[in-house]
Scaffold this active site. Structure first.
Site, PDB file in Angstrom:
ATOM      1  N   ASN A 186       5.246   5.956 -14.240  1.00 50.54           N
ATOM      2  CA  ASN A 186       3.929   5.521 -14.739  1.00 50.54           C
ATOM      3  C   ASN A 186       3.104   6.700 -15.261  1.00 50.54           C
ATOM      4  O   ASN A 186       3.417   7.861 -15.011  1.00 50.54           O
ATOM      5  CB  ASN A 186       3.194   4.796 -13.603  1.00 50.54           C
ATOM      6  CG  ASN A 186       2.015   3.999 -14.103  1.00 50.54           C
ATOM      7  OD1 ASN A 186       1.929   3.665 -15.282  1.00 50.54           O
ATOM      8  ND2 ASN A 186       1.079   3.709 -13.197  1.00 50.54           N
ATOM      9  N   SER A 199       4.564   0.197  52.073  1.00 49.82           N
ATOM     10  CA  SER A 199       5.778   0.103  52.892  1.00 49.82           C
ATOM     11  C   SER A 199       5.460  -0.408  54.287  1.00 49.82           C
ATOM     12  O   SER A 199       6.212  -1.210  54.853  1.00 49.82           O
ATOM     13  CB  SER A 199       6.456   1.478  52.972  1.00 49.82           C
ATOM     14  OG  SER A 199       6.855   1.869  51.683  1.00 49.82           O
ATOM     15  N   PRO A 257       0.799  -1.220   0.000  1.00 49.58           N
ATOM     16  CA  PRO A 257       0.000   0.000   0.000  1.00 49.58           C
ATOM     17  C   PRO A 257       0.837   1.279   0.000  1.00 49.58           C
ATOM     18  O   PRO A 257       1.949   1.296   0.531  1.00 49.58           O
ATOM     19  CB  PRO A 257      -0.824  -0.104   1.286  1.00 49.58           C
ATOM     20  CG  PRO A 257      -0.067  -1.026   2.162  1.00 49.58           C
ATOM     21  CD  PRO A 257       0.741  -1.922   1.293  1.00 49.58           C
ATOM     22  N   SER A 262       5.179   1.788  41.261  1.00 48.43           N
ATOM     23  CA  SER A 262       5.255   1.105  39.961  1.00 48.43           C
ATOM     24  C   SER A 262       3.917   1.149  39.224  1.00 48.43           C
ATOM     25  O   SER A 262       3.236   0.147  39.108  1.00 48.43           O
ATOM     26  CB  SER A 262       5.754  -0.341  40.124  1.00 48.43           C
ATOM     27  OG  SER A 262       5.112  -1.034  41.159  1.00 48.43           O
TER      28      SER A 262
END
Lengths: 304, 626
Positions: free
Chosen positions: B158, B467, B105, B534
């Site tokens: 072309n 913690s 494409p 995290s």
């Protein structure tokens, strides 16, 4: 180019590529299965699997979606193949549709194929917990297949999204899926119909006798030659089966597979005959004729 | 026009195959060209012609005439919109050559699909509309072709019919293209003037361009020599799968990436550096006395070596580099922007390991092929980047080896392929070439402590109680005689991670270092409690990826944000709400809750002590008490 070595002949290069693909799936996927549909492509694919894992047997079972309408010779061949290879063969059909009497005569090719093949396949894959399924489809068969990846991703609903396929590079296939998703894998992607027959010849593989010409009881219907394989065939008024020398180029359910007149009784004769053919391979598959994008539709829904 | 040269014939096995792709900008006529090539080569069968006539009447863009693009645009959406979305592969042959063509494409949006086609091609046919000349997509596709190792280009100029078959216009486009790609290093560029829709110079010579004396496109494709100088390369085979059907057979199955192998050859396993000798080359067709690049074989070694998937077997005299840092060119494919630091998975050869992008050296500006700095990459960007691997891999440069130098990048969560790359250079692993195997190993250290080493990863919002619970759990474990350590986010930021801030990239790096530290401690035989917010799933998945299965459990400290805010032990929520802290998780930075943590602690249902007991009970179940 994954295989730049010019010393390998065309068939050996295709063979090596297919073996690499088969091994890659076994190494990366948790529960692969091989769709075994008994035809010439499945025969070549199964042989490649035996080669890939030798001396171990292929580390996955075979699965045949049994619609109940396959040619009797196909079933005989299937069972003999399972015995010969010693592989586990899982048979699965859509029990609900069978109970409802779904058949190719009353329900039309499209509905029949969806119920007996697509739905049955989805059921079997879910039932077995398979995350990867090998299929013998080739890109030269049909123009929506020409668009498909070697590793073709399927959603949780086993559907194909042709507008959003995973890019695929060199020999690096990405077989990672989440639980419930799956990968359809096509080791013969780059093979042509001729390649498959050349390989069958080179490797001296046995195929279902229906590929070879023989006198068979035939009715001609809408320009297609349909072999009357058993007494369930519905004959239209005035139809009388006649013996004709025919063979099949592609095998499916017998009322939906058209035969062609032929005298080819060996693989070299089949190859010679193909040179003069002006019809494509799936031209004899009545289920593909519904619409231009018939195959794509079926594939999106989960057909192989 | 002359009768077409090509026809379907029984092609002997020895006829060479040319794999090529067609590329270039949208609407330059790629699919039409392939359709025309197949049609004029009489490679379209009767039922396919009938279908083409039907489709042309329905979707065609050329009035009542056949629309040849519909032979290859195989998807419903493509036929409806008249565009190509994905690659179509077509297979055909003439007496001289067998062809596999990837019609790709032109839309920038589908660059990933063009690249998919380029990765398996020896030659690129680049189409250009003579009226539009060289466009950005022409340059992008040419650049991708060059990066993927394609050395030969056919420039198909072309739509010559639309400029009256003017030789000067053709020459101008050819000159512009040659100038545009001069820095890309193609070995050959051959230009052909075409009117693909009408077939001029596709298969048959055009009577309307007598000034052009070169070959037609098909003649060119049949004759062009794309063979690479035969490289006598040392043997390399990535181990794909270990074949162990029974006690007495252990074979390494793989496809040979380079060189040749014979029984008696001395090989080395890249990861361990251990050497062995080839005893047998096993195939289903019997043992072989030689196997070469491209063949899929199974090697049996005389010695019992520990090699597994991802390892590379290499000629002992020419060991392959074991690298933990790479410099590579990449094409970014993901919809989500690539930011350095975020972790992902790299697949290279048969090895798959966690990795992260350590830096973006530059992004390529397609319009000038110049370089520019970039802090992130978007879809279809080409860039040179640095990559850090969590574990070393056997690597060569892409120029030396496609198999050991080409890689893909995979998203850890969606598993999508989000990048493709080519190694430019590889730095040997920090341990210098081979991983040093210590004689006292993890099991020995664990045995000495009478416990099962494990990382217990606590994740949750700030103030959720991570913690506190980790501390209580460690006290219980310590009292029971276990050897433990706790890595706490705040504490680690005072030392190891003091150089990191709170941007997305720094947060990822923060987690990566914590995970690596935890891994060292687990190697040392300890039970490590890691207490880090995290917030990103991908980072936690990367951390998990560093550990063996069963060595890592994720504990989700699940406290609603309202409750965290009410507790606010460090006064951080108050300051964040006042706008004094930016990028605060849960307020103006996201928290991605775990989807399947091994343990989920709903802290509003019980005391911190009760939560810690749950953790200890879970560890007891997992056998950490030895």
């Amino acid at each position: 180019m994954p295989v730049p070595n010019a010393a390998l002949t065309h068939l050996r290069r295709l063979e090596a590529e297919a073996i690499h693909i088969l091994r890659e799936v076994v190494a990366e996927c948790a529960a692969p299965v091989m769709l075994y549909s008994i035809g010439k492509d499945s025969t070549a694919m199964l042989h490649l699997a035996i080669k890939a894992f030798h001396p171990a047997p292929p580390p996955f079972p075979l699965l045949h979606i049994d619609t109940g309408w396959k040619f009797r010779e196909m079933i005989t061949f299937r069972d003999a193949t399972a015995r010969r290879t010693g592989l586990r063969l899982i048979l699965h059909g859509n029990a609900a549709a069978q109970r409802d009497g779904v058949n190719p005569f009353d329900h039309g090719a499209a509905y029949y194929t969806h119920a007996m093949k697509t739905v049955a396949l989805r059921e079997a894959l879910a039932l077995g917990g398979f995350d990867a399924a090998f299929g013998g489809a080739r890109r030269d068969e049909e123009k929506s297949r020409a668009k498909e990846r070697v590793f073709s991703f399927r959603s949780e609903r086993q559907e194909w999204d042709p507008k959003n396929q995973r890019p695929e590079f060199w020999r690096l296939y990405n077989g990672r899926v989440k639980p419930g998703q799956g990968i359809r894998v096509f080791p013969l992607s780059n093979w042509t119909e001729r390649d498959v027959w050349h390989y069958i010849l080179a490797e001296r593989l046995e195929v279902v006798p229906l590929y070879f010409a023989a006198p068979r009881p035939v009715v001609e219907r809408d320009g297609s030659l349909i072999v009357v394989d058993d007494a369930r065939m519905r004959l239209w008024p005035g139809e009388v089966p006649r013996q004709r020398r025919v063979r099949f180029r592609s095998l499916g359910c017998y009322p939906l597979s058209a035969a062609q007149p032929s005298a080819a009784t060996t693989v070299p004769e089949i190859l010679a005959e193909m040179e003069g053919l002006r019809q494509s391979e799936r031209g004899g598959r009545l289920i593909d004729r519904d619409a231009a994008d018939s195959m794509e539709k079926k594939k999106r829904e989960g057909y192989f | 026009m002359d009768p077409p040269e090509a026809e379907p014939v029984l092609i002997p096995d020895a006829v060479p195959t040319l794999r090529f792709l067609t590329c270039g900008s949208v609407d330059d006529g790629k699919s039409t060209l392939i359709g025309r090539l197949l049609h004029d080569g009489e490679l379209v069968l009767d039922d396919q012609m009938a279908a083409l006539a039907r489709d042309s009447a329905r979707h065609g863009t050329d009035g009542a005439k056949l629309d040849f693009a519909l032979l290859v645009d195989g998807l419903a959406a493509e036929r409806e919109q008249g565009i190509t979305i994905d690659v179509a592969w077509r297979y055909f042959g003439t007496r001289r050559r067998r062809f596999i063509v990837a019609d790709t494409p032109g839309h920038e949006q589908y660059t990933r699909n063009m690249a998919t086609g380029a990765s398996n091609a020896d030659l690129a046919v680049v189409l250009v509309d003579v009226r539009g000349g060289v466009l950005t997509q022409t340059r992008r596709h040419s650049c991708i072709a060059a990066l993927f190792g394609i050395r030969h280009v056919v420039l198909a100029v072309n739509k010559m019919d639309l400029v009256g078959f003017d030789a000067a216009r053709f020459a101008a486009v050819e000159a512009a293209y040659r100038a545009a790609v001069a820095t890309l290093g193609f070995a050959s560029i051959t230009a052909v003037p075409l009117a693909a829709r009408h077939g001029d110079n596709v298969v048959a010579r055009s009577a309307r361009m007598p000034w052009y004396r070169g070959p037609t496109l098909l003649e060119l494709l049949e004759a062009i020599d794309v063979a690479r100088p035969e490289l006598d390369r040392p043997f390399r085979m990535p181990v794909q799968w270990v074949n162990r059907p029974h006690q007495d057979f252990r074979g390494y199955a793989g496809t040979i990436a380079a060189g040749a192998v014979r029984p008696g050859d001395a090989l080395r396993v890249a990861a361990s550096g251990r050497a062995g000798t080839v005893a047998r080359i096993v195939t289903h067709d019997g043992d072989r006395d030689r196997a070469v690049a491209g063949e899929a074989v199974t090697l049996v070694l005389a010695e019992a070596l520990d090699a597994s998937r991802g390892d590379v077997l290499a000629a002992a005299a020419h060991p392959v580099t074991l690298a933990s840092r790479l410099v590579a060119d990449v094409l970014w494919l993901g919809e989500e922007r690539m930011v350095p630091g975020r972790s992902l998975v790299i697949k290279l050869g048969t090895g798959t390991v966690p990795a992260s992008v350590s830096e973006i050296r530059y992004r390529l500006d397609i319009d000038s092929f110049g370089t520019e700095p970039a802090e992130s990459l978007g879809a279809n960007d080409l860039a040179r980047i640095g990559i850090a691997l969590a574990m070393p891999l056997a690597v060569e440069s892409f120029a030396e080896s496609i198999d050991l130098g080409g890689f893909i990048l995979i998203d850890r969560m969606s598993h999508a392929t989000i990048g493709v790359g080519m190694v430019v250079s590889a730095q040997a692993a920090a341990t210098d070439l081979t991983w040093h195997r210590m004689s006292v190993d993890q099991p020995a250290r664990a045995r000495a402590k009478g416990q099962r080493p494990m990382a217990v990863w606590f994740t949750g919002l700030s103030g959720s109680g991570k913690s506190t619970i980790a501390d209580l759990a460690e006290r219980c474990l310590h009292a029971a005689g276990r050897h433990t350590f706790t890595l706490d986010g705040d504490n680690v930021r005072h030392g190891l991670n003091r150089d990191l801030g709170f941007t997305e990239a720094d947060r990822s790096e923060n987690i990566r270092r914590a995970a690596e530290a935890a891994r060292l401690m687990v190697e040392a035989g300890l039970i490590v409690l890691v207490s880090f917010i995290s917030p990103f799933r991908a980072d936690r998945a990367a951390a998990r990826g560093l550990f063996a299965p069963g060595e890592f459990i994720e504990v989700f400290v699940d406290t609603p944000i309202a409750e965290c805010r009410r507790r606010d032990p460090k006064g951080l929520y108050r300051r964040a709400d006042a706008g004094l802290i930016r990028n605060f998780t849960g307020i103006d930075a996201p928290y991605e809750a775990p989807e399947a943590p091994e343990l989920r602690l709903r802290t509003t249902t019980g005391s911190a002590e009760a939560m810690a007991e749950e953790v200890v009970a879970a560890l007891r179940r997992l056998g950490v008490f030895g």
